[in-house]
Design a protein around this motif. Structure first.
Motif, PDB file in Angstrom:
ATOM      1  N   ALA A 203       0.833  -1.206   0.000  1.00  0.00           N
ATOM      2  CA  ALA A 203       0.000   0.000   0.000  1.00  0.00           C
ATOM      3  C   ALA A 203       0.869   1.259   0.000  1.00  0.00           C
ATOM      4  O   ALA A 203       0.548   2.249  -0.668  1.00  0.00           O
ATOM      5  N   THR A 204       1.963   1.208   0.745  1.00  0.00           N
ATOM      6  CA  THR A 204       2.893   2.350   0.760  1.00  0.00           C
ATOM      7  C   THR A 204       3.510   2.567  -0.609  1.00  0.00           C
ATOM      8  O   THR A 204       3.625   3.706  -1.093  1.00  0.00           O
ATOM      9  N   LEU A 209       3.728   5.579  -5.691  1.00  0.00           N
ATOM     10  CA  LEU A 209       3.606   5.566  -7.148  1.00  0.00           C
ATOM     11  C   LEU A 209       2.576   6.594  -7.619  1.00  0.00           C
ATOM     12  O   LEU A 209       2.806   7.336  -8.584  1.00  0.00           O
ATOM     13  N   LEU A 210       1.447   6.663  -6.927  1.00  0.00           N
ATOM     14  CA  LEU A 210       0.402   7.611  -7.318  1.00  0.00           C
ATOM     15  C   LEU A 210       0.863   9.054  -7.126  1.00  0.00           C
ATOM     16  O   LEU A 210       0.553   9.927  -7.954  1.00  0.00           O
ATOM     17  N   ASP A 268       2.391  11.627   7.699  1.00  0.00           N
ATOM     18  CA  ASP A 268       2.553  10.186   7.880  1.00  0.00           C
ATOM     19  C   ASP A 268       3.379   9.585   6.740  1.00  0.00           C
ATOM     20  O   ASP A 268       4.236   8.719   6.960  1.00  0.00           O
ATOM     21  N   GLN A 269       3.110  10.040   5.502  1.00  0.00           N
ATOM     22  CA  GLN A 269       3.911   9.581   4.363  1.00  0.00           C
ATOM     23  C   GLN A 269       5.383   9.918   4.561  1.00  0.00           C
ATOM     24  O   GLN A 269       6.268   9.089   4.326  1.00  0.00           O
ATOM     25  N   LEU A 341      11.047   5.715  -4.892  1.00  0.00           N
ATOM     26  CA  LEU A 341      10.209   6.909  -4.849  1.00  0.00           C
ATOM     27  C   LEU A 341      10.086   7.499  -3.446  1.00  0.00           C
ATOM     28  O   LEU A 341       9.568   8.601  -3.286  1.00  0.00           O
ATOM     29  N   GLY A 342      10.537   6.772  -2.434  1.00  0.00           N
ATOM     30  CA  GLY A 342      10.327   7.203  -1.059  1.00  0.00           C
ATOM     31  C   GLY A 342      10.855   8.585  -0.751  1.00  0.00           C
ATOM     32  O   GLY A 342      10.133   9.444  -0.230  1.00  0.00           O
ATOM     33  N   LEU A 343      12.119   8.833  -1.069  1.00  0.00           N
ATOM     34  CA  LEU A 343      12.714  10.132  -0.756  1.00  0.00           C
ATOM     35  C   LEU A 343      12.170  11.224  -1.670  1.00  0.00           C
ATOM     36  O   LEU A 343      12.131  12.391  -1.283  1.00  0.00           O
TER      37      LEU A 343
END
Length: 386
Positions: A203-204, A209-210, A268-269, A341-343
């Motif tokens: 989900a993360t 991605l979105l 939170d993201q 994509l996290g950072l």
């Protein structure tokens, strides 16, 4: 006859050859009629002829050869760009589209040379100007084609990410219901927890991605500021990290006033990605530390991990999308579950809140990401990498 005049007089004959060649570029050409195969060929040729008859200084010739806007031909560019877009729409691949220009160039030169009786010095200039025009058309057509490819890919990713959310929610809800049953033995409970943890990771990734696709399609990251306590958000993010990593025991310290107005979902993201990044690349889950400090107008959040430092050549691109340059082959503690994509998402959240983010990384001190956010809405500040 000068080349520009030859092109104008024989344009239909040249375009006939274009059509014949385009018809061989299957499978896309199989379903195309004559008009579609000829597309913008005539417009490109006539625009090239007009360009060749336009006076050009030496500096303009050099500028055009280097792809600069000076001396470019708008009508030629427009026709070529439209051609690139339409060829993408009907299913030509990039090699097929560029081969059309190669064939066009060769056809024009062959027909023209066959018509000449004696060469003149001016013909060399004609050749140079014609090649410039075709190169310009090719560059514009390729750029337009590539832009369509990128947009199509981003739209596909957006649809994929959107459609994945429903089954992931079903997995999460089902695992939650199963965990509430009283007859589950320890072995089965471990499996259910693994399913829930994996679903949360997925989900993360879908969320990242979105957000990435949204930014690629030109939409800024929206935020809805509401009063919240950053200390609470940090503790809950750490609890979530511990649930997914039972051996994780990060330290958390908080001091000062940490109440402010932020978008809780976005925060939170940010926290999940920063803490997840530290767990992913830290030498040990016990060396992760989160520090929160509140001042009158800002809060400062630092996430630190020991382990292999980020390579200096990667520092400049650490917040770029699809970049995974954190020495992943250097024996990190956890296997990668990242899309790179996290950072990037962290940076977007920080920018949307008008904050800043820095990163320091070296052998002696480990790696520390530091986020500074205003407690109230301000004009966006630039994101930095140190």
């Amino acid at each position: 006859m000068r080349l520009s005049d030859f092109i104008v007089q024989h344009v239909d004959r040249i375009v006939d050859e274009w059509e014949k060649f385009a018809a061989t570029l299957t499978p896309a050409a199989d379903s195309m009629n004559s008009v579609e195969l000829r597309d913008h060929a005539k417009a490109i040729l006539l625009a090239a002829a007009r360009d060749m008859n336009t006076a050009q200084t030496k500096s303009e010739q050099i500028a055009k050869s280097q792809g600069e806007e000076i001396g470019k031909t708008p009508t030629l560019d427009q026709a070529a760009a439209s051609h690139g877009e339409l060829r993408h729409t009907v299913g030509f691949d990039l090699v097929q589209m560029t081969s059309e220009f190669r064939h066009l160039r060769a056809t024009v030169i062959r027909f023209w040379v066959e018509s000449l009786t004696s060469p003149e010095i001016a013909y060399f200039t004609d050749m140079i100007r014609f090649n410039e025009a075709i190169d310009e058309a090719l560059a514009e057509s390729t750029a337009a084609y590539a832009e369509r490819v990128t947009r199509s890919r981003d739209i596909f990713l957006a649809i994929l990410g959107h459609d994945l959310r429903a089954p992931l929610q079903a997995i999460g809800m089902s695992s939650e219901i199963l965990m509430r049953k009283t007859t589950i033995n320890d072995a089965d409970m471990a499996y259910i927890k693994a399913i829930k943890s994996s679903g949360r990771h997925m989900a993360t990734m879908v969320g990242d991605l979105l957000e990435f696709v949204r930014s690629r399609l030109g939409s800024s990251l929206p935020v809805e500021r509401k009063p919240m306590e950053m200390t609470v958000a940090c503790r809950e993010a750490i609890d979530a990290a511990i649930a997914g990593h039972p051996d994780c025991d990060p330290t958390f310290t908080s001091q000062g006033e940490t109440q402010g107005e932020w978008d809780r979902a976005r925060i939170d993201q940010l926290l999940q990605n920063l803490i997840g990044n530290a767990l992913q690349h830290g030498a040990s889950p016990h060396t992760i530390s989160v520090t929160l400090t509140g001042s009158e107008h800002h809060i400062s959040l630092s996430v630190h991990n020991e382990g292999e430092p980020i390579a200096q050549e990667a520092i400049g691109s650490i917040f770029d999308p699809m970049v995974r340059a954190l020495n992943e082959e250097a024996g990190t503690h956890n296997p990668s579950t990242s899309l790179g994509l996290g950072l990037f998402i962290v940076k977007e959240v920080v920018n949307a809140h008008g904050g800043s983010i820095t990163v320091t990384s070296n052998v002696g001190d480990g790696t520390t990401f530091t986020v500074v956010l205003p407690k109230r809405g301000e004009a966006p500040r630039s994101t930095q990498s140190l």
